[in-house]
Every structure is written in structure tokens, then in C-alpha cells.
Design an enzyme around this catalytic site. Sequence first.
Site, PDB file in Angstrom:
ATOM      1  N   CYS A 177      -1.044   3.845 -12.441  1.00 58.07           N
ATOM      2  CA  CYS A 177      -2.102   2.838 -12.318  1.00 58.07           C
ATOM      3  C   CYS A 177      -2.181   2.015 -13.697  1.00 58.07           C
ATOM      4  O   CYS A 177      -2.692   2.508 -14.799  1.00 58.07           O
ATOM      5  CB  CYS A 177      -3.311   3.205 -12.110  1.00 58.07           C
ATOM      6  SG  CYS A 177      -4.812   1.953 -12.148  1.00 58.07           S
ATOM      7  N   CYS A 180      -3.412  -5.442  -9.514  1.00 60.47           N
ATOM      8  CA  CYS A 180      -2.826  -4.205  -9.223  1.00 60.47           C
ATOM      9  C   CYS A 180      -1.790  -4.241 -10.500  1.00 60.47           C
ATOM     10  O   CYS A 180      -0.608  -4.972 -10.416  1.00 60.47           O
ATOM     11  CB  CYS A 180      -2.238  -3.722  -7.921  1.00 60.47           C
ATOM     12  SG  CYS A 180      -1.311  -2.285  -8.030  1.00 60.47           S
TER      13      CYS A 180
HETATM   14  N1  LIG Z   1      -4.406  -0.692  -9.186  1.00 61.85           N
HETATM   15  C1  LIG Z   1      -3.332   0.388  -9.615  1.00 61.85           C
HETATM   16  C2  LIG Z   1      -2.315   0.775  -8.986  1.00 61.85           C
HETATM   17  C3  LIG Z   1      -2.964   1.916  -8.089  1.00 61.85           C
HETATM   18  C4  LIG Z   1      -1.803   2.564  -7.329  1.00 61.85           C
HETATM   19  C5  LIG Z   1      -2.432   2.974  -6.037  1.00 61.85           C
HETATM   20  N2  LIG Z   1      -2.952   2.065  -5.265  1.00 61.85           N
HETATM   21  C6  LIG Z   1      -1.153   4.109  -5.433  1.00 61.85           C
HETATM   22  O1  LIG Z   1      -0.074   3.761  -5.927  1.00 61.85           O
HETATM   23  O2  LIG Z   1      -1.515   4.668  -4.518  1.00 61.85           O
HETATM   24  C7  LIG Z   1      -2.735  -0.383 -10.955  1.00 61.85           C
HETATM   25  O3  LIG Z   1      -3.194  -1.255 -11.506  1.00 61.85           O
HETATM   26  O4  LIG Z   1      -1.345  -0.017 -11.107  1.00 61.85           O
END
Ligand SMILES: N[C@H](CCC[C@H](N)C(=O)O)C(=O)O
Length: 295
Positions: free
Chosen positions: A76, A223
Site C-alpha cells: 500500500c 492508490c
Molecule cells: N491504496 C493502496 C493500495 C491498497 C491495495 C489493496 N487494495 C490491495 O491490493 O488489496 C495504495 O496506496 O497502494
Amino acid sequence: MGGDLSFVKMNGIGNEIVVLDLRGRPERVDAAAARAIAALPGGWFDQMMVLYDPVTPGTAAAMRIFNVDGSESFACGNGTRCVAAREFARTGASRVLLQSRAGLLVCTDAGDGAVTVDMGTPKFGWADIPLAEPFHDTRAIELQIGPIDAPILHSPSVVNVGNPHAIFWVDDVEALDLGRIGPMLENHPLFPERANISLAHVTAPDALTLKVWERGAGLTRACGSAACAAAVSAARTRRTGRTVTVSLPGGDLVITWTDADRILMTGPAEHEYDGAVPAAVFAVSTGAGLSAPMR
Ligand SMILES: N[C@H](CCC[C@H](N)C(=O)O)C(=O)O
């Protein structure tokens, strides 16, 4: 087990992050506890970063990452910047080494509230992403949705940056209802561990816009790992160079894919407020008194 535990609510360009520091404490978070914390007043998160005592010399913490649905992710990006920023504020250091389940993450203070994280090396092999069946060229895999002769989306680039990502190249990231299409693609049988689904539009040789449907969290304002995934995929398919500003609904990140095959992500991390987790959350989820710590 003692009283309430404090947590810190932060965000990384609008990605809602809770940091729960359990270093020196016996409590452990499982899927049920993660969901219970997300349901607390002020506890809402896209991801929760849980810090445990370090297991590798030189690291500040062993980090586990939970999505709001209770599932775990090994990466993350936005949350890692938040954890690092909090460490910098707490200790006065300008560099910290964190351990996630994907590996060691070097984080450095980039000034003006920004943090740079070395997110590691991208993996492009179909089994590493993972995909359910062999694909030789993961720059554009044969996957499409919609009518066969007029697909709505097709030929995504796929990559693992600690977690699985599929990036669809589009002319307008707002033209499609990602909230409707996202769940179907996240759970597509081609992705045995599900996947984060992005729509990306290249706007310049060093810029792209991105909208993300996250595995386990749904539509988010940003993300970080998807920004890394999109940037390396854009460079790999010669859509951009190796340094790209990625604009997400919540703000911008700068991603560089170095010649040494590492992904450097730079962006802000903001503290919002402190909150408290009632001790009962852990007692209920792990069974009061029966406490073999889960790790
Ligand atoms: N928000 C996160 C990613 C979370 C990943 C998650 N959703 C998964 O792979 O299950 C980021 O900033 O990288």
C-alpha cells in the site's frame, strides 16, 4: 487487557488510512478486528496499516496491511508514506526502513511534507501477478469485456508491485462507470487473488491520469501502488518515459522507474486526527483470554 488503544487517522492524497501502532503490545489484528475498527466512529479507512515489533534488524516495524473488507494486501503505497511520515514526526529521523509482507521498504523524507518510498521491483511474469493461466506478453493480455466486436475495455497491462494490478488504457477515465465495472473485473476468474483495476489515460510523455477500483476497498480517491503499476506499465509499453506524474482524483504522485529496476514513489501524507479503538474489539475478535498472538 488494558484500556483503549489509540490510532492515527491520516490520508495519502485522499486515500483514507488508519495507522494502528501495536509495537510493544500483545494485541493482533485479524479480518474481523479490521472490519470492526473500520466501523468505529472516525475509524473509516480504505487501508489500515498495523505496526508490530520489528522482526528484521534495522527496520522500525513489521507492517500488516488490511483493506476495509478485512482482506490483506502486501503493498500500500499511500499508507506506507503515512507510516513513514508519522515515524519522521515521532523520531526526528529523515529515513526509515519498514517491512511489509512484500519486502523491505526504504522511505525518505522528501521535504515539504512529502515522502519517497522505494516500492521495490515490479514483476511481470504471469504466475507472479498472479494470472490463472499463462500469458507470454503481460504488456497487453487478452481480456475484454463488452460485445466481442465493440469491447468496452480490453487488453490491459498487468503487473505485480507487491500486489496485483490490471491497467486499462483509455481516452477518458471518467467516460466509464468504474464503480459498476470494477467489481466484475476485480473478481474475474483470470485473477485468482483478485486484482486492483485501473483506468489510465496518458496525457503527456511524463504524465497520466488514473482512476482506481481497489481490491477489497472499491473506488478510492488514490492508490499509490496503482500509480506505480500504471507508471511502469506506461513506460514498458512506450507510452511514456520512466518518470511520470500520476494524477488521481485526490492528487498527484511522482513515480520513477529507475535504471536499477526499482520504483520510487513520491507524494504527501497528511495527519487528520487521533482516535481510539476499544480494547473489546480485540477481545471479541481473538477470543478473550485465549491469546496465542496471530502473526
Ligand atoms: N491504496 C493502496 C493500495 C491498497 C491495495 C489493496 N487494495 C490491495 O491490493 O488489496 C495504495 O496506496 O497502494
